[in-house]
Design a protein around this motif. Structure first.
Motif, PDB file in Angstrom:
ATOM      1  N   THR A 159       0.706  -1.360  -0.020  1.00 55.93           N
ATOM      2  CA  THR A 159       0.039   0.004  -0.082  1.00 55.93           C
ATOM      3  C   THR A 159       0.916   1.250   0.107  1.00 55.93           C
ATOM      4  N   ASN A 160       1.793   1.265   0.816  1.00 57.04           N
ATOM      5  CA  ASN A 160       2.759   2.501   0.778  1.00 57.04           C
ATOM      6  C   ASN A 160       3.419   2.831  -0.465  1.00 57.04           C
ATOM      7  N   ILE A 161       4.064   1.460  -1.126  1.00 56.10           N
ATOM      8  CA  ILE A 161       5.070   1.823  -2.162  1.00 56.10           C
ATOM      9  C   ILE A 161       3.965   2.133  -3.381  1.00 56.10           C
ATOM     10  N   ALA A 162       2.912   1.288  -3.563  1.00 55.97           N
ATOM     11  CA  ALA A 162       2.105   1.775  -4.640  1.00 55.97           C
ATOM     12  C   ALA A 162       1.437   3.073  -4.566  1.00 55.97           C
ATOM     13  N   GLY A 163       1.080   3.674  -3.260  1.00 62.82           N
ATOM     14  CA  GLY A 163       0.577   4.769  -2.914  1.00 62.82           C
ATOM     15  C   GLY A 163       1.466   5.959  -3.542  1.00 62.82           C
ATOM     16  N   LEU A 164       2.666   5.771  -3.647  1.00 57.48           N
ATOM     17  CA  LEU A 164       3.799   6.805  -3.861  1.00 57.48           C
ATOM     18  C   LEU A 164       3.174   7.000  -5.466  1.00 57.48           C
ATOM     19  N   GLU A 165       2.775   6.010  -6.181  1.00 59.09           N
ATOM     20  CA  GLU A 165       2.476   6.195  -7.623  1.00 59.09           C
ATOM     21  C   GLU A 165       0.913   6.778  -7.794  1.00 59.09           C
ATOM     22  N   CYS A 166       0.013   6.214  -6.945  1.00 59.16           N
ATOM     23  CA  CYS A 166      -1.429   6.374  -7.483  1.00 59.16           C
ATOM     24  C   CYS A 166      -2.170   6.951  -6.218  1.00 59.16           C
ATOM     25  N   GLY A 167      -1.599   7.138  -5.101  1.00 59.91           N
ATOM     26  CA  GLY A 167      -2.277   7.806  -3.930  1.00 59.91           C
ATOM     27  C   GLY A 167      -3.538   7.118  -3.712  1.00 59.91           C
ATOM     28  N   GLY A 168      -4.492   7.949  -3.007  1.00 59.98           N
ATOM     29  CA  GLY A 168      -5.650   7.246  -2.755  1.00 59.98           C
ATOM     30  C   GLY A 168      -5.780   6.372  -1.654  1.00 59.98           C
ATOM     31  N   ASN A 169      -6.839   5.615  -1.528  1.00 58.30           N
ATOM     32  CA  ASN A 169      -7.301   4.386  -0.476  1.00 58.30           C
ATOM     33  C   ASN A 169      -7.053   3.087  -0.860  1.00 58.30           C
ATOM     34  N   VAL A 170      -6.988   2.182   0.105  1.00 62.15           N
ATOM     35  CA  VAL A 170      -6.692   0.779  -0.315  1.00 62.15           C
ATOM     36  C   VAL A 170      -7.949   0.211  -1.579  1.00 62.15           C
ATOM     37  N   ARG A 171      -9.236   0.952  -1.385  1.00 65.05           N
ATOM     38  CA  ARG A 171     -10.310   0.470  -2.298  1.00 65.05           C
ATOM     39  C   ARG A 171      -9.856   0.993  -3.650  1.00 65.05           C
ATOM     40  N   ASP A 172      -9.598   1.957  -3.786  1.00 68.71           N
ATOM     41  CA  ASP A 172      -8.998   2.826  -5.028  1.00 68.71           C
ATOM     42  C   ASP A 172      -7.669   1.960  -5.671  1.00 68.71           C
ATOM     43  N   LEU A 173      -6.907   1.460  -4.648  1.00 65.84           N
ATOM     44  CA  LEU A 173      -5.809   0.859  -5.313  1.00 65.84           C
ATOM     45  C   LEU A 173      -6.139  -0.533  -5.903  1.00 65.84           C
ATOM     46  N   TRP A 174      -7.292  -1.250  -5.140  1.00 67.32           N
ATOM     47  CA  TRP A 174      -7.528  -2.576  -5.826  1.00 67.32           C
ATOM     48  C   TRP A 174      -8.219  -2.756  -6.996  1.00 67.32           C
ATOM     49  N   PHE A 175      -9.181  -1.733  -7.014  1.00 69.96           N
ATOM     50  CA  PHE A 175     -10.563  -1.666  -8.181  1.00 69.96           C
ATOM     51  C   PHE A 175      -9.696  -0.607  -9.218  1.00 69.96           C
TER      52      PHE A 175
END
Length: 254
Positions: A159-175
């Motif tokens: 979540t932290n590393i992917a968040g550096l690229e996409c931001g948002g929350n974990v729901r946004d990250l997965w979907f």
């Protein structure tokens, strides 16, 4: 009166444990970074427990200073934690809890999922955190603990590393960024396998990751520690000779 509980590191998470112990009638001995552990141990020779609640980056330096009289009373709770972090110091059977609740300044604890715990004092930790309505799940074996530690590392790092690229929350990250999430997770699990020296059940770990996402879909991906976590992961991968192309790409973009 109950024996005192030593809490090394009185930050947000350390304060949660301290409050729970106090609710059960345990005196608390807080230890800050300016204090000498050997001096504290001379005064508190036989505490009930010694809760090590320092940040991940300070864990190794802290464990090096743990007095011998405390070695059989340790509780460890850091993120990015694996047996290799405590075994070199001869702490064969610490009590370890994988913390799945969030505590930020000015807010009460927010539970994501139940926090798994293993070790001689896991039952006491369950009782302590129950006073704060924080659920704890006792584990039955070291192999279960290893799985849970890797799962927490997978969650935090992905979540932290992917968040550096996409931001948002974990729901946004997965979907909305599923390919990114899965690619980062693959790199993270490659690193974890190199650290523990064995293959992992990746399907079970990804199922656990999704269960954690469901526990708090609005949880933000990128915490303040995200850049440091990425650099630490890259350093570990380089030392172990593990290829992590997605993590490298995110680092270059940063």
């Amino acid at each position: 009166m109950n024996k005192p509980v030593v809490v090394i590191g009185i930050g947000e998470i350390g304060s949660v444990f301290a409050r729970g112990f106090m609710k059960l009638g345990y005196p608390i001995v807080p230890v800050t970074r300016e204090m000498d552990l050997s001096i504290v141990a001379a005064e508190v020779v036989a505490p009930e427990l010694v809760v090590v609640a320092v940040a991940e980056k300070d864990l190794q330096a802290t464990l090096k200073q743990i007095p011998d009289v405390w070695c059989d009373r340790l509780v460890l709770l850091q993120n990015e934690l694996l047996p290799r972090d405590w075994q070199p110091f001869g702490f064969d059977h610490p009590t370890v809890i994988s913390v799945w609740f969030e505590k930020k300044k000015g807010m009460d604890s927010k539970v994501v999922i139940a926090s798994p715990a293993y070790g001689p004092h896991a039952a006491l930790l369950k009782e302590v955190l129950a006073t704060l309505d924080i659920p704890v799940r006792e584990l039955g074996s070291e192999s279960e603990l290893l799985f849970e530690l890797v799962l927490k590392n997978l969650y935090i790092l992905t979540t932290n590393i992917a968040g550096l690229e996409c931001g948002g929350n974990v729901r946004d990250l997965w979907f909305e960024h599923n390919d990114l999430a899965c690619d980062v997770a693959d790199d993270v699990l490659d690193i974890q396998e190199s650290l523990i020296g064995r293959k992992l059940d990746r399907r079970a770990l990804m199922e656990g990751l999704l269960a954690a996402f469901d526990g708090d879909p609005d949880h933000g991906c990128m915490g303040r520690s995200a850049p440091a976590r990425l650099q630490r992961a890259l350093a570990i991968a380089a030392e172990a000779g593990v290829s992590v192309p997605v993590l490298q790409r995110i680092s270059r973009r940063g």
